[in-house]
Motif scaffolding. Sequence first.
Motif, PDB file in Angstrom:
ATOM      1  N   VAL A  94       1.060  -1.106  -0.050  1.00  0.00           N
ATOM      2  CA  VAL A  94      -0.010  -0.220  -0.101  1.00  0.00           C
ATOM      3  C   VAL A  94       0.722   1.202   0.325  1.00  0.00           C
ATOM      4  CG1 VAL A  94      -1.664   1.282   1.353  1.00  0.00           C
ATOM      5  CG2 VAL A  94      -1.655  -1.292   1.319  1.00  0.00           C
ATOM      6  N   LYS A  95       1.927   1.061   0.761  1.00  0.00           N
ATOM      7  CA  LYS A  95       3.134   2.419   0.959  1.00  0.00           C
ATOM      8  C   LYS A  95       3.674   2.311  -0.506  1.00  0.00           C
ATOM      9  CE  LYS A  95       7.351   3.683   2.909  1.00  0.00           C
ATOM     10  NZ  LYS A  95       8.145   3.067   2.142  1.00  0.00           N
ATOM     11  N   GLU A  96       3.922   1.102  -0.790  1.00  0.00           N
ATOM     12  CA  GLU A  96       4.513   2.274  -2.125  1.00  0.00           C
ATOM     13  C   GLU A  96       3.691   2.374  -3.373  1.00  0.00           C
ATOM     14  OE1 GLU A  96       6.806  -1.847  -3.393  1.00  0.00           O
ATOM     15  OE2 GLU A  96       6.465  -1.047  -5.644  1.00  0.00           O
ATOM     16  N   GLY A 130      -5.146   8.203  -2.314  1.00  0.00           N
ATOM     17  CA  GLY A 130      -5.011   8.434  -1.063  1.00  0.00           C
ATOM     18  C   GLY A 130      -5.250   6.316  -0.801  1.00  0.00           C
ATOM     19  N   MET A 131      -5.190   7.193   0.981  1.00  0.00           N
ATOM     20  CA  MET A 131      -4.946   5.407   1.073  1.00  0.00           C
ATOM     21  C   MET A 131      -5.809   3.921   1.063  1.00  0.00           C
ATOM     22  SD  MET A 131      -3.758   3.963   5.087  1.00  0.00           S
ATOM     23  CE  MET A 131      -2.152   4.959   4.526  1.00  0.00           C
ATOM     24  N   GLY A 166      -9.337   7.910 -12.204  1.00  0.00           N
ATOM     25  CA  GLY A 166      -9.217   8.744 -11.970  1.00  0.00           C
ATOM     26  C   GLY A 166      -8.429   9.321 -10.539  1.00  0.00           C
ATOM     27  N   LEU A 167      -8.681   8.019 -10.074  1.00  0.00           N
ATOM     28  CA  LEU A 167      -7.806   8.199  -8.796  1.00  0.00           C
ATOM     29  C   LEU A 167      -6.167   8.658  -8.206  1.00  0.00           C
ATOM     30  CD1 LEU A 167      -9.368   5.871  -6.878  1.00  0.00           C
ATOM     31  CD2 LEU A 167     -10.055   8.200  -7.284  1.00  0.00           C
ATOM     32  N   ALA A 168      -5.323   8.440  -9.750  1.00  0.00           N
ATOM     33  CA  ALA A 168      -3.957   8.464  -9.270  1.00  0.00           C
ATOM     34  C   ALA A 168      -3.192  10.648  -9.828  1.00  0.00           C
ATOM     35  CB  ALA A 168      -2.793   7.579 -10.338  1.00  0.00           C
ATOM     36  N   LYS A 169      -2.282  10.565  -9.077  1.00  0.00           N
ATOM     37  CA  LYS A 169      -2.529  12.414  -8.839  1.00  0.00           C
ATOM     38  C   LYS A 169      -0.981  11.922  -9.394  1.00  0.00           C
ATOM     39  CE  LYS A 169      -3.296  13.247  -4.552  1.00  0.00           C
ATOM     40  NZ  LYS A 169      -4.921  12.094  -4.508  1.00  0.00           N
ATOM     41  N   ALA A 170       0.645  13.018  -9.260  1.00  0.00           N
ATOM     42  CA  ALA A 170       1.119  13.608  -8.996  1.00  0.00           C
ATOM     43  C   ALA A 170       0.671  14.624  -7.888  1.00  0.00           C
ATOM     44  CB  ALA A 170       2.021  14.258  -9.828  1.00  0.00           C
ATOM     45  N   ALA A 171       2.236  13.674  -6.988  1.00  0.00           N
ATOM     46  CA  ALA A 171       2.174  14.410  -5.847  1.00  0.00           C
ATOM     47  C   ALA A 171       3.036  16.142  -6.226  1.00  0.00           C
ATOM     48  CB  ALA A 171       2.551  13.963  -4.525  1.00  0.00           C
TER      49      ALA A 171
END
Length: 292
Positions: free
Chosen positions: A8-10, A18-19, A44-49
């Motif tokens: 999950v962390k990776e 989100g977690m 659509g849940l991945a986003k660049a930090a």
Amino acid sequence: MAITAAMVKELRESTGAGMMDAKKALTETDGDMQAAQDWLRTKGLAKAAKKSGRVAAEGLVAVAVRDGKGVAVEVNSETDFVAKNEEFQNMVRKIAGAALDAGDVDALKAAPLDGKTVADVVTDAIAKIGENMTLRRMSTVEAPLVVSYVHNSAADGMGKIGVLVGLEGGNEDIGRQIAMHVAATAPASLGQDDLDPALVEREKQVLTEQARESGKPEAVIEKMIEGRMKKFFEEVTLTGQKFVINPDITVEEAAKEAGAKIVGFARVEVGEGIEKREEDFAAEVAKTLGGS
């Protein structure tokens, strides 16, 4: 397939998701990391930090000395790889040079460097190298003689730990020996009078509780606390510590034998006090995976 906290962390770090979304993606894809990334993108849940939100706990400490003034400057990066980058090292070296004319880290950020402010130079490096970087802090020592030392040196005048020692009298040799001692032992203060009162009080409370558990009379307990506090001061103050090069004498005695008096020191270690990402999220991830 069992979904672990590490997985999950990776996924969370690689996608900015989100977690709970990261956990669900791994569950839906039976733990396939690449498929989970794609699942998050589809939803659509991945986003660049943003780079500025990423933890910068690596980097370098650079030291510089001129005319009785020494500075130690910490510039952080996200990875040790960048700390080995020659361009990054050159920037840190120049920042340390600029620090010799600055009173504190805020003044240093506003100081001129290569036609810009130091803060703008760091911002430009972030954009070029692609990692978050921070000019975190600087320490200054002023004395008739200031000696610097770098531990785990990555390049000339910079490494993982930077130390400055200010002396009245003595010479470079004893100054360097004391600086190496400081790097190894990380004293909390120069002498007993310089210790943080809160640290002293906290230690006294702990020792008092330990002594009372012995069940001895109050008068005996007071003597026990007095003796233990004396030992504490010897262990955490630079002048009271046993000299690593000759444990038969204290650092203060070693300086005196060399005709010197220690008037100040600074020890700056890369990433000291910064909570890294693993520490930030470990308990939270474990708690999440423990639920259903």
